[in-house]
Each structure stands twice: as structure tokens, then as C-alpha cells.
Enzyme design. Structure first.
Site, mmCIF file in Angstrom:
data_model
loop_
_atom_site.group_PDB
_atom_site.id
_atom_site.type_symbol
_atom_site.label_atom_id
_atom_site.label_comp_id
_atom_site.label_asym_id
_atom_site.label_seq_id
_atom_site.Cartn_x
_atom_site.Cartn_y
_atom_site.Cartn_z
ATOM 1 N N ASP A 1 -12.231 18.758 9.077
ATOM 2 C CA ASP A 1 -11.075 19.527 8.955
ATOM 3 C C ASP A 1 -11.400 20.784 8.502
ATOM 4 O OD1 ASP A 1 -8.040 19.695 9.449
ATOM 5 O OD2 ASP A 1 -7.695 18.965 7.378
ATOM 6 N N VAL B 1 -3.969 13.301 13.154
ATOM 7 C CA VAL B 1 -4.188 12.101 14.033
ATOM 8 C C VAL B 1 -4.491 10.935 13.145
ATOM 9 C CG1 VAL B 1 -4.666 13.832 15.942
ATOM 10 C CG2 VAL B 1 -6.669 12.615 14.356
HETATM 11 P P1 IMP Z 1 -12.004 18.131 5.314
HETATM 12 O O1 IMP Z 1 -12.663 18.155 3.692
HETATM 13 O O2 IMP Z 1 -10.639 19.000 4.949
HETATM 14 O O3 IMP Z 1 -13.033 18.513 6.329
HETATM 15 O O4 IMP Z 1 -11.423 16.782 5.461
HETATM 16 C C1 IMP Z 1 -12.009 15.893 5.877
HETATM 17 C C2 IMP Z 1 -11.308 14.574 5.617
HETATM 18 O O5 IMP Z 1 -10.066 14.497 5.511
HETATM 19 C C3 IMP Z 1 -11.445 13.380 6.711
HETATM 20 O O6 IMP Z 1 -12.722 12.805 6.505
HETATM 21 C C4 IMP Z 1 -10.197 12.677 6.674
HETATM 22 O O7 IMP Z 1 -10.433 11.415 5.841
HETATM 23 C C5 IMP Z 1 -9.150 13.614 6.386
HETATM 24 N N1 IMP Z 1 -8.340 14.092 7.422
HETATM 25 C C6 IMP Z 1 -8.383 15.481 8.001
HETATM 26 N N2 IMP Z 1 -7.814 15.685 9.138
HETATM 27 C C7 IMP Z 1 -7.131 14.223 9.190
HETATM 28 C C8 IMP Z 1 -6.299 13.784 10.199
HETATM 29 O O8 IMP Z 1 -5.972 14.566 11.280
HETATM 30 N N3 IMP Z 1 -5.959 12.398 10.096
HETATM 31 C C9 IMP Z 1 -6.432 11.861 9.291
HETATM 32 N N4 IMP Z 1 -7.376 12.036 8.429
HETATM 33 C C10 IMP Z 1 -7.655 13.364 8.168
#
Ligand code: IMP
Ligand code: MG
Length: 178
Positions: free
Chosen positions: A102, A152
Site C-alpha cells: 500500500d 480489499v
Molecule cells: P503499507 O506499509 O502501507 O504498504 O501496508 C501494507 C500492509 O497494510 C499490508 O501488509 C496489509 O496488512 C495492510 N493493508 C494495506 N492495504 C490493505 C487492504 O486493502 N486490505 C487489507 N490490508 C491492507
């Protein structure tokens, strides 16, 4: 659970076909390298267990759990290791398996940690990628699907611990988390 899903984004069949393809590519790229496949708990567990069964080369697995402070649908960037690896990554070819990228903050932190532990190589395979929400420069080396900016669930992904056991990936109705 089904009532909380607004739309099916990826069916179980689509996911399966994509993982077979990723498994083939990884088996070629990591031939003779005995990679250490690291599952980022808990979201990636469903993806990882399917993926390794589509890999035809010798490999080892390990698990890591991180938690990021922040609200439930957005990552804060402050990452904490909740469960560390049991194996050493020194001189190993590491493949980090993630469910979704994300902001990219969780993974950039993890890559950094494993680099500092002197892994031979560190690469990322993510089932899903939301490139529009990236706040740090990070590209998965292997990616299943790029998806739009929607929250999602299913196939390992949760909201507040729920929905991980849905066999497909669906967009969660906004009213569930608002
Ligand atoms: P980042 O550090 O923002 O890249 O977050 C990644 C983590 O956020 C992932 O491993 C997920 O656990 C959680 N995450 C981000 N987007 C979603 C989503 O749409 N659904 C469920 N979990 C999400
Ligand atoms: Mg996660």
C-alpha cells in the site's frame, strides 16, 4: 461475511492461475539458490502456502510478524517486529512474501532490516499492489495484480482480523469500516 463485500475483485480461479505463473517464474529465477521464503504474518500466509506449492525447486520457509501503528485501514509507517525469523538470512537469497503493498512503508522497513543482516539478495513478491498509494519509492520484484485504491479483504487479507478465510478477494463495503 459475503454481505459485507461490495464487489468481487479477483476470483479464486484468477488468483490460482496467477500464482501458478508466479511459481513458475520464481522456480526458474531461483534454481539452485535454495531461497529462504519469508512470509509476513498474518496476511500473506494464505498466498505463501499456495505459492510454495507452485514452486518446484528446493527452498526453506520462515515467518516474521510486524505491526504498524495507525488506524485500521492505513499504515502509519512506524513498524515494529512482533515475531522475528528463526533462521539467519546471512548470505541467503531471501524472498519476502507479502499480501499487499500500500504505502510501501512496511516493506521498505523489512528490506532494510534484512539487508543489514547481510542477506545475499532480498526480493519481494506481493500478491497485490496499490501503486497509487505509495509514499516511498518501492516496486515489488514480482507482483500478482495491481489494484485500484480500495480496501480489499479475503485470501488472507483482513479487516480487524476478519475475512481472511474468504477464498477470493473482494472490496469491503465502506460502511463496514466507517
Ligand atoms: P503499507 O506499509 O502501507 O504498504 O501496508 C501494507 C500492509 O497494510 C499490508 O501488509 C496489509 O496488512 C495492510 N493493508 C494495506 N492495504 C490493505 C487492504 O486493502 N486490505 C487489507 N490490508 C491492507
Ligand atoms: Mg500485512
Amino acid at each position: 461475511m459475503e454481505n459485507d463485500i461490495q464487489e468481487v475483485l479477483l476470483t479464486a480461479e484468477q488468483i490460482k492461475a496467477k500464482i501458478q505463473e508466479l511459481g513458475r517464474v520464481l522456480s526458474t529465477d531461483y534454481q539452485g539458490k535454495n531461497p529462504l521464503v519469508i512470509c509476513v504474518l498474518r496476511g500473506a500466509v494464505v498466498f505463501m502456502t499456495d505459492l510454495i506449492r507452485d514452486m518446484t525447486i528446493p527452498l526453506e520457509i520462515d515467518f516474521m510478524a510486524v505491526s504498524s501503528y495507525g488506524n485500521a485501514t492505513r499504515s502509519s509507517g512506524v513498524v515494529r517486529i512482533v515475531k522475528d525469523l528463526d533462521s539467519s538470512v546471512e548470505n541467503r537469497h531471501v524472498i519476502i512474501v507479502e499480501d499487499i503493498i500500500d504505502s510501501g512503508l512496511t516493506l521498505s522497513y523489512l528490506i532494510d532490516v534484512l539487508d543489514r543482516r547481510n542477506a545475499a539478495t532480498v526480493k519481494v513478491v506481493s500478491l497485490l499492489d496499490k501503486p497509487s498509494r505509495r509514499t516511498v519509492e518501492l516496486y515489488p520484484d514480482y507482483c500478482g495484480f495491481q489494484i485500484p485504491d480500495a480496501f480489499v479483504v479475503g485470501y488472507g487479507l483482513d479487516y480487524a482480523g476478519k475475512y481472511r478465510n474468504i477464498p477470493y478477494i473482494g472490496i469491503l463495503k465502506e460502511k463496514v469500516y466507517q
